[in-house]
Design a protein around this motif. Sequence first.
Motif, PDB file in Angstrom:
ATOM      1  N   UNK A   1       0.824  -1.210   0.000  1.00 31.58           N
ATOM      2  CA  UNK A   1       0.000   0.000   0.000  1.00 31.58           C
ATOM      3  C   UNK A   1       0.862   1.265   0.000  1.00 31.58           C
ATOM      4  N   UNK A   2       1.892   1.291   0.859  1.00 35.32           N
ATOM      5  CA  UNK A   2       2.754   2.471   0.917  1.00 35.32           C
ATOM      6  C   UNK A   2       3.488   2.669  -0.407  1.00 35.32           C
ATOM      7  N   UNK A   3       3.900   1.571  -1.020  1.00 38.74           N
ATOM      8  CA  UNK A   3       4.597   1.654  -2.307  1.00 38.74           C
ATOM      9  C   UNK A   3       3.670   2.240  -3.377  1.00 38.74           C
TER      10      UNK A   3
ATOM     11  N   UNK B   1      -4.600   7.599  -3.355  1.00 37.76           N
ATOM     12  CA  UNK B   1      -4.457   8.346  -2.117  1.00 37.76           C
ATOM     13  C   UNK B   1      -4.405   7.374  -0.949  1.00 37.76           C
ATOM     14  N   UNK B   2      -3.645   7.706   0.072  1.00 39.32           N
ATOM     15  CA  UNK B   2      -3.470   6.788   1.201  1.00 39.32           C
ATOM     16  C   UNK B   2      -4.733   6.688   2.041  1.00 39.32           C
ATOM     17  N   UNK B   3      -5.063   5.449   2.424  1.00 41.42           N
ATOM     18  CA  UNK B   3      -6.141   5.175   3.368  1.00 41.42           C
ATOM     19  C   UNK B   3      -5.567   4.304   4.488  1.00 41.42           C
ATOM     20  N   UNK B   4      -6.045   4.461   5.721  1.00 43.70           N
ATOM     21  CA  UNK B   4      -5.440   3.761   6.856  1.00 43.70           C
ATOM     22  C   UNK B   4      -5.741   2.272   6.939  1.00 43.70           C
ATOM     23  N   UNK B   5      -6.570   1.751   6.043  1.00 43.35           N
ATOM     24  CA  UNK B   5      -6.885   0.324   6.071  1.00 43.35           C
ATOM     25  C   UNK B   5      -7.128  -0.179   4.652  1.00 43.35           C
ATOM     26  N   UNK B   6      -6.844  -1.459   4.443  1.00 46.72           N
ATOM     27  CA  UNK B   6      -7.019  -2.073   3.131  1.00 46.72           C
ATOM     28  C   UNK B   6      -8.462  -1.936   2.647  1.00 46.72           C
ATOM     29  N   UNK B   7      -9.418  -2.168   3.526  1.00 41.84           N
ATOM     30  CA  UNK B   7     -10.833  -2.139   3.137  1.00 41.84           C
ATOM     31  C   UNK B   7     -11.299  -0.752   2.727  1.00 41.84           C
ATOM     32  N   UNK B   8     -10.523   0.287   3.135  1.00 47.94           N
ATOM     33  CA  UNK B   8     -10.875   1.658   2.783  1.00 47.94           C
ATOM     34  C   UNK B   8     -10.229   2.125   1.480  1.00 47.94           C
TER      35      UNK B   8
ATOM     36  N   UNK C   1      -9.349   2.190  -2.581  1.00 47.94           N
ATOM     37  CA  UNK C   1     -10.234   2.059  -3.749  1.00 47.94           C
ATOM     38  C   UNK C   1     -10.324   0.616  -4.235  1.00 47.94           C
ATOM     39  N   UNK C   2     -11.436   0.293  -4.857  1.00 49.19           N
ATOM     40  CA  UNK C   2     -11.675  -1.070  -5.341  1.00 49.19           C
ATOM     41  C   UNK C   2     -10.603  -1.504  -6.334  1.00 49.19           C
ATOM     42  N   UNK C   3     -10.109  -0.570  -7.153  1.00 46.91           N
ATOM     43  CA  UNK C   3      -9.087  -0.906  -8.147  1.00 46.91           C
ATOM     44  C   UNK C   3      -7.807  -1.387  -7.478  1.00 46.91           C
ATOM     45  N   UNK C   4      -7.433  -0.758  -6.376  1.00 43.24           N
ATOM     46  CA  UNK C   4      -6.239  -1.178  -5.626  1.00 43.24           C
ATOM     47  C   UNK C   4      -6.463  -2.563  -5.031  1.00 43.24           C
ATOM     48  N   UNK C   5      -7.610  -2.754  -4.367  1.00 47.63           N
ATOM     49  CA  UNK C   5      -7.872  -4.032  -3.711  1.00 47.63           C
ATOM     50  C   UNK C   5      -7.912  -5.181  -4.724  1.00 47.63           C
ATOM     51  N   UNK C   6      -8.463  -4.925  -5.899  1.00 46.91           N
ATOM     52  CA  UNK C   6      -8.527  -5.948  -6.940  1.00 46.91           C
ATOM     53  C   UNK C   6      -7.129  -6.285  -7.453  1.00 46.91           C
ATOM     54  N   UNK C   7      -6.324  -5.259  -7.660  1.00 51.49           N
ATOM     55  CA  UNK C   7      -4.966  -5.469  -8.182  1.00 51.49           C
ATOM     56  C   UNK C   7      -4.113  -6.265  -7.191  1.00 51.49           C
ATOM     57  N   UNK C   8      -4.175  -5.898  -5.929  1.00 52.70           N
ATOM     58  CA  UNK C   8      -3.388  -6.590  -4.907  1.00 52.70           C
ATOM     59  C   UNK C   8      -3.837  -8.041  -4.777  1.00 52.70           C
ATOM     60  N   UNK C   9      -5.128  -8.261  -4.753  1.00 50.93           N
ATOM     61  CA  UNK C   9      -5.655  -9.621  -4.624  1.00 50.93           C
ATOM     62  C   UNK C   9      -5.248 -10.479  -5.813  1.00 50.93           C
ATOM     63  N   UNK C  10      -5.323  -9.892  -7.002  1.00 55.04           N
ATOM     64  CA  UNK C  10      -4.965 -10.623  -8.220  1.00 55.04           C
ATOM     65  C   UNK C  10      -3.497 -11.032  -8.200  1.00 55.04           C
TER      66      UNK C  10
END
Length: 314
Positions: free
Chosen positions: A102-104, A112-119, A121-130
């Motif tokens: 996330x920091x990278x 933009x930085x959010x203090x938790x994974x669930x917060x 954006x969906x695009x970030x969460x999808x990319x990381x999970x993939x």
Amino acid sequence: MNNTVIEVQNLTKRYKNAEKAAVDNISFSVREGEFFAFLGANGAGKTTTISILTTTLSKTKGEVKIAGYDVEKEARKVREKVGIIFQQPSLDPNLTAEQNIRFHACLYGMFGYRPAFRLMPAAYRKRVTELAEIVGIQDVLFKPIKKLSGGMQRKLEIIRSLIHTPQVLFLDEPTQGLDAVSRRSLRDYINETRNRYGTTIFLTTHYIDEAENVDAVCLIDHGKIAVCSPPQELKKNLLRHELILDAEDRTALTSELSALGLPFTVNGRVIVPYKGSAQNIISQLKTKLSVLKTYEPSLEDAYIEFLTKNREAQ
């Protein structure tokens, strides 16, 4: 070439007070989507070269471009195009695996930085999970780094380096310190990400087996380029293949080989060195064979032979 993504011309790096250049007037290029290996012993100049290519070290002279951008004049543009896995781990052990990613991603300005994974954006969460599923660390994504094995940490570094979809992924001795199983697993995952995203891979290594199946290999020795070519071409041009033959009537076989003008030695079996097609030799033999084998040289064989000849010539 329009599809050249790395272009190095007359690159030299001489450290202050050093008698010899660490990198001595080298030139090479890498095509887009290629798996390129920079092969050499420790101290040959591999890490110095990759440090210059990734904008973390200044050159003494020469020209280096990544994706069309000059590494010194347009360093920021270059950094946007590349991902890097350094020789030494560069993860923060006080964070979880996902927090390191996330920091990278935020440092690259992707989100933009959010203090938790669930917060996030969906695009970030999808990319990381993939990516986590591709390299096989989805089960440890939210565990602290200090609880992960060396192999898991290396896989995490792949995810972090790929999060911004780089055009070129630089791997500086990525398997150093890993056991054989982890090394093979990591190579498999690197190939998977390359095949999926078309990423150009630039690998530095002193493990010769890691360069056996790349598209092109460049041998560097004492700061100088010894040769650049596909591994198969290197082996074909440098080394002789060998036919291992025998017959109940060995005298008839050796007489036939002599009549055909083919060189051979007898050492337990009849050894016939050749270049080209083994079938052409076999088809000319009339003697009934009791043994027929071929010996295929390895990249390690070619590497050792070339460096030996190169050093003798200097």
